[in-house]
Design an enzyme around this catalytic site. Structure first.
Site, short mmCIF file in Angstrom:
data_model
loop_
_atom_site.label_atom_id
_atom_site.label_comp_id
_atom_site.label_asym_id
_atom_site.label_seq_id
_atom_site.Cartn_x
_atom_site.Cartn_y
_atom_site.Cartn_z
N HIS A 206 5.27 -49.99 27.77
CA HIS A 206 5.53 -48.56 27.55
C HIS A 206 4.53 -48.09 26.49
CE1 HIS A 206 9.22 -48.54 29.89
NE2 HIS A 206 9.65 -49.59 29.23
N ASP A 237 4.51 -47.35 31.77
CA ASP A 237 4.33 -45.90 31.74
C ASP A 237 3.42 -45.58 30.55
OD1 ASP A 237 6.32 -46.09 29.66
OD2 ASP A 237 7.88 -45.51 31.08
O1 G3I Z 1 25.26 -42.99 34.35
C1 G3I Z 1 25.60 -42.21 33.21
C2 G3I Z 1 26.25 -40.93 33.60
O2 G3I Z 1 27.47 -41.23 34.25
C3 G3I Z 1 26.48 -40.07 32.37
O3 G3I Z 1 27.02 -38.84 32.74
C4 G3I Z 1 25.18 -39.85 31.63
C5 G3I Z 1 25.36 -39.06 30.35
O4 G3I Z 1 24.49 -39.47 29.35
O5 G3I Z 1 24.64 -41.10 31.28
C6 G3I Z 1 24.34 -41.91 32.42
O6 G3I Z 1 23.82 -43.13 32.00
C7 G3I Z 1 22.51 -43.10 31.52
C8 G3I Z 1 21.68 -44.06 32.37
O7 G3I Z 1 20.39 -44.17 31.85
C9 G3I Z 1 21.58 -43.61 33.83
O8 G3I Z 1 20.90 -42.39 33.91
C10 G3I Z 1 22.50 -43.55 30.08
O9 G3I Z 1 23.13 -42.58 29.28
C11 G3I Z 1 21.10 -43.77 29.62
O10 G3I Z 1 21.14 -44.35 28.31
C12 G3I Z 1 20.38 -44.70 30.54
O11 G3I Z 1 19.06 -44.83 30.08
C13 G3I Z 1 18.37 -45.95 30.58
C14 G3I Z 1 17.95 -46.83 29.42
O12 G3I Z 1 17.18 -47.92 29.92
C15 G3I Z 1 19.14 -47.37 28.67
O13 G3I Z 1 18.74 -48.26 27.68
C16 G3I Z 1 17.15 -45.47 31.34
O14 G3I Z 1 17.56 -44.79 32.53
C17 G3I Z 1 16.26 -46.63 31.72
O15 G3I Z 1 15.03 -46.17 32.21
C18 G3I Z 1 15.97 -47.48 30.50
O16 G3I Z 1 15.20 -48.59 30.89
C19 G3I Z 1 14.82 -49.46 29.83
C20 G3I Z 1 14.79 -50.87 30.40
O17 G3I Z 1 16.03 -51.19 30.98
C21 G3I Z 1 14.43 -51.88 29.32
N1 G3I Z 1 13.19 -51.53 28.65
C22 G3I Z 1 13.13 -50.16 28.14
C23 G3I Z 1 13.43 -49.16 29.25
C24 G3I Z 1 13.27 -47.74 28.75
O18 G3I Z 1 14.20 -47.46 27.75
#
Ligand code: G3I
Length: 303
Positions: A206, A237
């Site tokens: 990243h 990214d």
């Molecule tokens: O699914 C819930 C939904 O029900 C709710 O209404 C909403 C409200 O905030 O949240 C939704 O969940 C979110 C989830 O993504 C799905 O969209 C979480 O809050 C959010 O924290 C989560 O973020 C993910 C993040 O990891 C969490 O740590 C990102 O999509 C995802 O791209 C990111 O990926 C990580 C890798 O796993 C590890 N390396 C870093 C990378 C980027 O942070």
């Protein structure tokens, strides 16, 4: 070749993306993803909170949606991720000590057994090291179960699915001069020396203003590879979407035989966890190929 996946395949590599189950009904999204990529990572759906929301009650509904979409479209799947301090379900966050260690082992067995023989590589352990200059392990509930938690996770994973490559995955380990990179390198070297099963290192990659691409990236890739592991670029990214930087990343991977594939962390800018305004991916919000896309494709085709 005219797609990323086919272009990467010319040198025996893959080109992947992260897929979100909730977007599989968006045909603009699936059209691009299906056309361009041949390795799929579930962006969130195979994480601990998704797959074991209540202790010992596994749920693979969302993970299977991503897995099935990938396989029905002829793609392979990277598994992400089995042991991590983040996105733990509440029951696990509340645990510590020996019961947590046992819960981690049980989780690895439960998830890997469900996908046994079906996953190209698992990110067995994710983000276990501290940022900054300490080179220390990250203080987490898993770390506090004992320093051997990482090798226990890898030994458990090998026994659960001997066909899967087992990766250690982290961010800010792409710059060779950083203490965190050296700390992970030393762990992998130690694992190889002691016969702890590890097959690959995932460089999340990243890149942004605080952790920009550095020209020593190729040294990082080749140094890990020289330990006898594959290197995979797992979550690429680049904030701002520089076409030059994208080409540098691809060329650095292509220069090292054991750099086996590249995954970008999302399809369009609007799909990025960083927000569309960071323009960090290869397609714009309308699904148009960006300059960075052409730069990546050309680099792959020149290999
Ligand atoms: O699914 C819930 C939904 O029900 C709710 O209404 C909403 C409200 O905030 O949240 C939704 O969940 C979110 C989830 O993504 C799905 O969209 C979480 O809050 C959010 O924290 C989560 O973020 C993910 C993040 O990891 C969490 O740590 C990102 O999509 C995802 O791209 C990111 O990926 C990580 C890798 O796993 C590890 N390396 C870093 C990378 C980027 O942070």
């Amino acid at each position: 070749e005219s797609t990323l996946g086919a272009a990467a395949a010319q040198s025996g590599r893959y080109f992947g993306t992260a897929i979100a189950a909730g977007k599989l009904g968006d045909s603009a999204y699936t059209t691009i993803a299906n056309r361009e990529f041949n390795m799929i990572t579930a962006e969130n759906e195979m994480k601990i909170n998704a797959t074991e929301p209540n202790q010992n009650q596994f749920n693979f509904t969302a993970g299977d949606r991503v897995y099935n979409w990938a396989v029905q479209n002829g793609k392979r799947v990277r598994g992400h991720t089995l042991a991590w301090h983040s996105q733990q379900p509440g029951w696990m966050e509340a645990m510590s000590g020996a019961p947590l260690r046992q819960a981690m082992i049980n989780h690895i067995n439960g998830v890997m057994n469900h996908y046994k023989g079906k996953i190209y590589a698992w990110d067995v352990v994710n983000e276990a090291f501290d940022d900054g200059n300490s080179g220390a392990r990250r203080n987490s509930n898993l770390q506090r179960t004992g320093n051997d938690w990482i090798e226990v996770a890898f030994r458990t994973a090998r026994a659960a699915d001997p066909a899967a490559k087992l990766c250690y995955n982290d961010y800010n380990i792409d710059n060779w001069s950083w203490a965190k990179t050296q700390a992970v390198y030393n762990m992998v070297r130690d694992f190889k020396a002691r016969g702890v099963p590890i097959d690959c290192v995932g460089l999340q990659s990243h890149f942004n203003n605080n952790s920009p691409y550095n020209s020593n990236y190729r040294t990082t890739i080749s140094s890990f590879a020289a330990l006898g592991v594959d290197v995979q670029i797992t979550e690429l990214d680049i904030v701002g979407g520089s076409a030059t930087t994208y080409a540098n990343v691809v060329n650095d991977c292509l220069a090292v035989p054991r750099c086996t594939g590249i995954t970008v962390w999302g399809v369009r800018d609007s799909d990025s966890w960083l927000g569309a305004n960071t323009t960090a991916l290869l397609f714009d919000g309308n699904g148009n190929k960006k300059a960075a896309y052409n730069s990546v494709l050309n680099a792959l085709n020149a290999a």
